[in-house]
Write a protein that holds these residues in place. Structure first.
Motif, PDB file in Angstrom:
ATOM      1  N   PRO A  45       4.881   7.235  -8.089  1.00 48.64           N
ATOM      2  CA  PRO A  45       4.221   6.719  -9.292  1.00 48.64           C
ATOM      3  C   PRO A  45       3.575   5.347  -9.083  1.00 48.64           C
ATOM      4  N   VAL A  46       4.167   4.525  -8.222  1.00 50.89           N
ATOM      5  CA  VAL A  46       3.576   3.216  -7.904  1.00 50.89           C
ATOM      6  C   VAL A  46       2.283   3.416  -7.130  1.00 50.89           C
ATOM      7  N   ALA A  47       2.313   4.285  -6.123  1.00 59.16           N
ATOM      8  CA  ALA A  47       1.104   4.567  -5.340  1.00 59.16           C
ATOM      9  C   ALA A  47      -0.006   5.113  -6.228  1.00 59.16           C
ATOM     10  N   ALA A  48       0.353   5.950  -7.197  1.00 60.44           N
ATOM     11  CA  ALA A  48      -0.646   6.513  -8.105  1.00 60.44           C
ATOM     12  C   ALA A  48      -1.271   5.423  -8.968  1.00 60.44           C
ATOM     13  N   ALA A  49      -0.453   4.490  -9.450  1.00 56.97           N
ATOM     14  CA  ALA A  49      -0.984   3.380 -10.247  1.00 56.97           C
ATOM     15  C   ALA A  49      -1.944   2.530  -9.422  1.00 56.97           C
ATOM     16  N   MET A  50      -1.614   2.312  -8.151  1.00 55.52           N
ATOM     17  CA  MET A  50      -2.483   1.527  -7.277  1.00 55.52           C
ATOM     18  C   MET A  50      -3.824   2.229  -7.073  1.00 55.52           C
ATOM     19  N   ALA A  51      -3.781   3.521  -6.802  1.00 53.54           N
ATOM     20  CA  ALA A  51      -5.005   4.268  -6.525  1.00 53.54           C
ATOM     21  C   ALA A  51      -5.881   4.415  -7.758  1.00 53.54           C
ATOM     22  N   GLY A  52      -5.277   4.305  -8.948  1.00 57.02           N
ATOM     23  CA  GLY A  52      -6.038   4.490 -10.175  1.00 57.02           C
ATOM     24  C   GLY A  52      -6.595   3.224 -10.779  1.00 57.02           C
ATOM     25  N   ALA A  53      -6.356   2.076 -10.136  1.00 62.82           N
ATOM     26  CA  ALA A  53      -6.774   0.792 -10.710  1.00 62.82           C
ATOM     27  C   ALA A  53      -8.011   0.239 -10.012  1.00 62.82           C
ATOM     28  N   ASP A  54      -8.747  -0.594 -10.738  1.00 68.49           N
ATOM     29  CA  ASP A  54      -9.866  -1.313 -10.123  1.00 68.49           C
ATOM     30  C   ASP A  54      -9.363  -2.492  -9.299  1.00 68.49           C
ATOM     31  N   VAL A  55      -8.283  -3.117  -9.762  1.00 64.90           N
ATOM     32  CA  VAL A  55      -7.716  -4.296  -9.107  1.00 64.90           C
ATOM     33  C   VAL A  55      -6.209  -4.103  -8.980  1.00 64.90           C
ATOM     34  N   VAL A  56      -5.666  -4.432  -7.809  1.00 58.86           N
ATOM     35  CA  VAL A  56      -4.227  -4.341  -7.569  1.00 58.86           C
ATOM     36  C   VAL A  56      -3.741  -5.666  -7.016  1.00 58.86           C
ATOM     37  N   LEU A  57      -2.688  -6.212  -7.619  1.00 62.06           N
ATOM     38  CA  LEU A  57      -2.001  -7.375  -7.070  1.00 62.06           C
ATOM     39  C   LEU A  57      -0.545  -6.996  -6.871  1.00 62.06           C
ATOM     40  N   ALA A  58      -0.038  -7.250  -5.645  1.00 63.06           N
ATOM     41  CA  ALA A  58       1.279  -6.726  -5.290  1.00 63.06           C
ATOM     42  C   ALA A  58       2.192  -7.809  -4.736  1.00 63.06           C
ATOM     43  N   PRO A  59       2.866  -8.584  -5.626  1.00 61.92           N
ATOM     44  CA  PRO A  59       3.897  -9.517  -5.167  1.00 61.92           C
ATOM     45  C   PRO A  59       5.212  -8.778  -4.962  1.00 61.92           C
ATOM     46  N   THR A  60       5.556  -8.523  -3.693  1.00 55.11           N
ATOM     47  CA  THR A  60       6.718  -7.698  -3.376  1.00 55.11           C
ATOM     48  C   THR A  60       7.567  -8.346  -2.294  1.00 55.11           C
ATOM     49  N   SER A  61       8.828  -7.946  -2.223  1.00 54.71           N
ATOM     50  CA  SER A  61       9.731  -8.465  -1.200  1.00 54.71           C
ATOM     51  C   SER A  61       9.315  -7.980   0.184  1.00 54.71           C
ATOM     52  N   LYS A  62       8.966  -6.712   0.288  1.00 53.70           N
ATOM     53  CA  LYS A  62       8.536  -6.110   1.546  1.00 53.70           C
ATOM     54  C   LYS A  62       7.052  -5.774   1.460  1.00 53.70           C
ATOM     55  N   SER A  63       6.365  -5.960   2.561  1.00 55.55           N
ATOM     56  CA  SER A  63       4.912  -5.868   2.561  1.00 55.55           C
ATOM     57  C   SER A  63       4.421  -4.451   2.275  1.00 55.55           C
ATOM     58  N   LEU A  64       3.384  -4.368   1.421  1.00 55.05           N
ATOM     59  CA  LEU A  64       2.657  -3.126   1.206  1.00 55.05           C
ATOM     60  C   LEU A  64       1.335  -3.108   1.977  1.00 55.05           C
ATOM     61  N   SER A  65       1.086  -4.153   2.769  1.00 57.09           N
ATOM     62  CA  SER A  65      -0.223  -4.299   3.414  1.00 57.09           C
ATOM     63  C   SER A  65      -0.557  -3.127   4.316  1.00 57.09           C
ATOM     64  N   HIS A  66       0.421  -2.618   5.048  1.00 52.41           N
ATOM     65  CA  HIS A  66       0.158  -1.582   6.046  1.00 52.41           C
ATOM     66  C   HIS A  66       0.715  -0.228   5.609  1.00 52.41           C
TER      67      HIS A  66
END
Length: 320
Positions: free
Chosen positions: A68-89
């Motif tokens: 559900p998180v990945a779906a929210a990211m793919a459906g948005a124009d802008v995503v900001l992700a302050p997380t403990s573990k990196s989502l960069s890769h």
């Protein structure tokens, strides 16, 4: 909270340039919720189409978030992700970019790093990055020396320098925040680099503490520190020599970072420093896949591009 709000304003309005007719997904986890909430509050003041999604922290950097998180990211124009573990890769970040989202990841962000690293003029950081790029683009050889003993030469070959400016205004773009660096994955390297700034797992090194690395033909051959050596050796059991790959040379361009604080995410961006990394470079223009990417920050470097000294941006905004 006022400091978090000011940093969030910079992230949302200047770095991502969120517009009122756009959607925004703020992705955070249980350990970074205050930063996520601050960003969400600012985003909600810009657009009515903002959401915040929170999930348990990932196990490792690069762990995929829940579907559900990945779906929210793919459906948005802008995503900001302050997380403990990196989502960069992650595939989730890549899929969001491929769908046209503008994405800023803030891996391992702390409130101190958020307020320090985002208390900056990112248009000025972009200008500093462009100036450094102009000096190094096209160079076949980069040499770095520093007072602690660094003397290493990088063969750039056909690789290109890239910039991480924090300005994410075009569809499909991605950046870390805090940002501010020019970097390359060199084809080869030879020499010595001595980390006297920040490096995991030690954080900010004490005065006089130094981590020495010997490099031959693009591979790290000697590591002075037992903990880092063990980390690399463990990775080598899985991928062989790829774990010893000299992965990155980065030049910091964030002149708002006046002191190293012990966070690699922030300290590697500090103007007047360079960082050198071991391990994976597949995500930054190289061809080596490895389960580690270890950055070490070198203080007070001198950088030459094909024999010409590169003017580095410094914390007071002047050239050294």
């Amino acid at each position: 909270m006022s400091d978090l709000r000011a940093a969030a304003e910079t992230a949302v309005r200047q770095c991502l340039a969120l517009e009122s007719d756009e959607s925004c997904a703020v992705v955070t986890d249980d350990k970074r919720e205050p930063i996520g909430e601050a960003i969400y509050e600012v985003a909600s003041a810009v657009t009515d189409d903002a959401v915040i999604v929170r999930y348990p922290p990932g196990e490792t950097h690069g762990s995929e978030p829940p579907e559900p998180v990945a779906a929210a990211m793919a459906g948005a124009d802008v995503v900001l992700a302050p997380t403990s573990k990196s989502l960069s890769h992650t595939r989730a970040r890549g899929d969001a970019n491929e769908a046209g989202a503008r994405v800023a990841t803030l891996p391992g962000i702390t409130e101190e790093v958020f307020t320090t690293g985002l208390d900056a003029d990112y248009e000025a950081i972009a200008a500093h990055s462009a100036d450094v790029r102009e000096q190094v683009d096209g160079a076949g050889e980069i040499r770095v020396t520093a007072p602690a003993g660094t003397d290493i030469t990088f063969g750039i070959g056909d690789r290109e320098f890239l910039s991480d400016t924090g300005i994410v205004h075009e569809p499909g773009q991605m950046s870390n925040l805090p940002a501010g660096e020019v970097f390359v994955s060199p084809e080869t390297a030879d020499g010595t680099f001595v980390v006297d700034g920040t490096m995991r797992p030690h954080g900010l090194l004490e005065d006089g503490q130094e981590l020495r690395f010997e490099v031959e033909d693009g591979l790290v051959t000697e590591i002075s520190d037992d903990e880092i050596r063990e980390t690399v050796e463990n990775a080598a059991e899985e991928v062989g020599d790829a774990a010893y790959n000299l992965a990155e040379l980065g030049i910091g361009t964030n002149v708002a970072v006046t002191d190293l604080v012990g966070s690699v995410l922030l300290d590697e961006k500090a103007g007047g420093t360079v960082h050198i990394a071991i391990g994976d470079d597949a995500g930054i223009g190289g061809d080596v896949d490895a389960p580690i990417h270890l950055d070490g920050i070198v203080r007070e470097p001198t950088v030459w591009a094909d024999g010409e000294v590169v003017d580095l941006p410094t914390a007071n905004g002047d050239e050294p």
